[in-house]
Scaffold this active site. Structure first.
Site: not given
Ligand SMILES: Cc1cc2nc3c(=O)[nH]c(=O)nc-3n(C[C@H](O)[C@H](O)[C@H](O)COP(=O)(O)OP(=O)(O)OC[C@H]3O[C@@H](n4cnc5c(N)ncnc54)[C@H](O)[C@@H]3O)c2cc1C
Length: 484
Positions: A40-41, A45, A47, A49, A315, A441
């Protein structure tokens, strides 16, 4: 036995690893993908917030406000772009006006500084391209924009500079509780049979955090994937708005926004639709039409013919409705960073700090490193004054060869992105680190050059270079000379 295994190299896992790296601890970050920052990272967006949206008393509210306050100095520390743009929630009727008053009150309860309710004239004076039918807006001066995947990569790079091991292509399939040498710990097994033994585990597995939690804990939660679709417009439209323009939020999320990105493009989206597939990141004409319709209400002059890319992100919507952060109630030493929907990016620095402190407490303390390496400088050629550009080219001719014409990215920067710790291994990995292919491009001109440089630097044949994920081959082999 290592001290901490962090599962997930997204912004949450990266923020935890970055904090743990400041201590004399043996830390490993594991990710199932071929590169870091690929969940998801990679698609959101971007932002930072302000924090008026989350319900008072929730973990989302607490970590949003704390994370926002940490971002500017963090980005400075790791040399990642950050721009405080402010944000507006527009109101078009009396119901919206009452909604923004509620958001204002909520923001005050959450401790958000710099909030104001503005009248129509003030909004239009500051953002002249906003729909003139606007009645007023909630302004938040602390809202900002960043480059999410670059921030994540730089956090991990800093951790790696401090001896944290970052393992990609490392999918966790099993977590067993073990006792070795009289210590409680975990055996973490990967899909390819490799395993490691660790005193603690941090589960930051994004949309799969429920599955990873279920490998260790009987206290279950579920994560539902909720898709958001976007357009990115060419930089020539970058003056359309200067801040982030929201509409009033809906029960499904913060609604469609129009924002100026940290690199000067315009981002429009997202939608919000629950989908069954946690790995689906396609676009639909229905979703994109919805983005167009909603966004034109905020900014009627958006020219979608200048769209250079569409994408979508997923999300992680937990059934608790809030972030799930902390030690699993039935598994001491197993920590969750789950349900990280928006504002998870904003919250990450504060969540990373809090979880690192919890882990260290569980370990019975840890010694801080005296001089942890924090930042390894990076060159952004296009941003240098001419004199510095000339000096640089004299020292290293590779900075005189522009590979990406849209974004003015040089061969020197691409080589650096490949050679750095947590360096790029794929064409998109180079793009995430120094942006060739991010312009108008979309890699049409520079893609083959980047592939050549990767092959040379990694000592591989060109047909062994991937676009991004495992199996995303670009070339299928070589033609005989004079072929076709
Ligand atoms: C449409 C949308 C808009 C958003 N806009 C905003 C915003 O503007 N501002 C904001 O603050 N937040 C926003 N968010 C939320 C934000 O993007 C997320 O909260 C954040 O990116 C989550 O990061 P994470 O590290 O928890 O998850 P991820 O980035 O998904 O990382 C999880 C990692 O775990 C790994 N993984 C999964 N299962 C396993 C496994 N079994 N073994 C090893 N690795 C594994 C995956 O490969 C992945 O790399 C938005 C999200 C979305 C979808």
């Amino acid at each position: 036995m290592i001290d901490v295994a962090v599962i997930g190299a997204g912004i949450s896992g990266a923020a935890v690893a970055y904090q743990l790296a400041k201590y004399k601890l043996n830390v490993v970050v594991l990710d199932k993908e071929h590169d870091v920052a690929c969940g998801t990272t990679k698609a959101n967006s971007a932002i930072i917030h302000a924090g008026f949206d989350a319900p008072p008393g929730s973990l989302m509210a607490r970590y949003n406000v704390q994370g926002n306050a940490m971002y500017e100095s963090l980005c400075h520390e790791i040399d990642a772009p950050y721009r405080r743009t402010g944000s507006y929630v527009l109101a078009f009727d009396d119901e919206d006006m009452s909604h923004i008053r509620t958001l204002y009150e909520r923001g005050l309860q959450n401790g958000v500084p710099g909030l104001a309710i503005l009248d129509r004239e003030t909004v239009l004076a500051r953002e002249p391209r906003v729909n003139p039918d606007v009645l007023g807006a909630l302004y938040a001066e602390t809202a900002a924009v960043v480059d999410p995947w670059f921030t994540c990569i730089k956090l991990l790079e800093n951790a790696a500079e401090n001896d944290v091991a970052i393992l990609t292509d490392a999918k966790v399939t099993e977590i067993q509780k073990i006792i070795t040498g009289g210590r409680h710990g975990f055996k973490v097994t990967l899909a390819d049979g490799r395993f490691l033994e660790t005193k603690t585990v941090v589960n930051a597995a994004g949309v799969y955090a429920d599955a990873v939690n279920g490998m260790a804990s009987a206290v279950n939660f579920t994560v539902t994937p909720r898709i958001g679709e976007y357009f990115i417009l060419d930089k020539k439209d970058g003056e359309l708005v200067s801040a982030t323009i929201f509409q009033c939020p809906t029960p499904l999320g913060k609604g469609v926004l129009v924002a100026r990105t940290v690199h000067g493009n315009i981002l429009v989206g997202p939608t919000a639709l629950d989908v069954g597939d946690k790995d689906y990141t396609g676009n639909t004409s229905k979703g994109l039409d919805e983005v167009k319709k909603q966004s034109l209400r905020s900014v009627p002059g958006i020219n979608f013919r200048d769209s250079i890319k569409t994408f979508s992100g997923i999300r992680a919507e937990a059934d608790t409705g809030d972030f799930i952060i902390g030690e699993a109630p039935d598994v001491p030493g197993f920590f969750n960073v789950a349900g990280m929907k928006s504002p998870g990016l904003t919250a990450a620095p504060a969540v990373g700090l809090a979880v690192a402190e919890m882990v260290i407490e569980h370990l019975g303390g840890a010694t801080r490193k005296e001089n942890p390496v924090r930042n390894t400088p990076r060159i952004s050629f296009a941003e240098l004054p001419d004199e510095k550009k000339r000096d640089l080219i004299k020292k290293n001719g590779k900075y005189g060869r522009v590979i990406c014409r849209c974004e003015t990215i040089t061969e020197g920067e691409i080589i650096d992105a490949i050679r750095r710790k947590v360096g790029a291994k794929t064409v998109d990995g180079v793009k995430r680190r120094c942006r060739p292919g991010s312009g108008r491009c979309q890699g049409g001109f520079c893609g083959p050059r980047v592939l050549e440089i990767l092959a040379r630097e990694l000592g591989r044949k060109p047909d062994q270079i991937l676009l991004d994920k495992k199996g995303s081959w670009i070339l299928s082999g070589e033609l005989d000379e004079g072929g076709m």
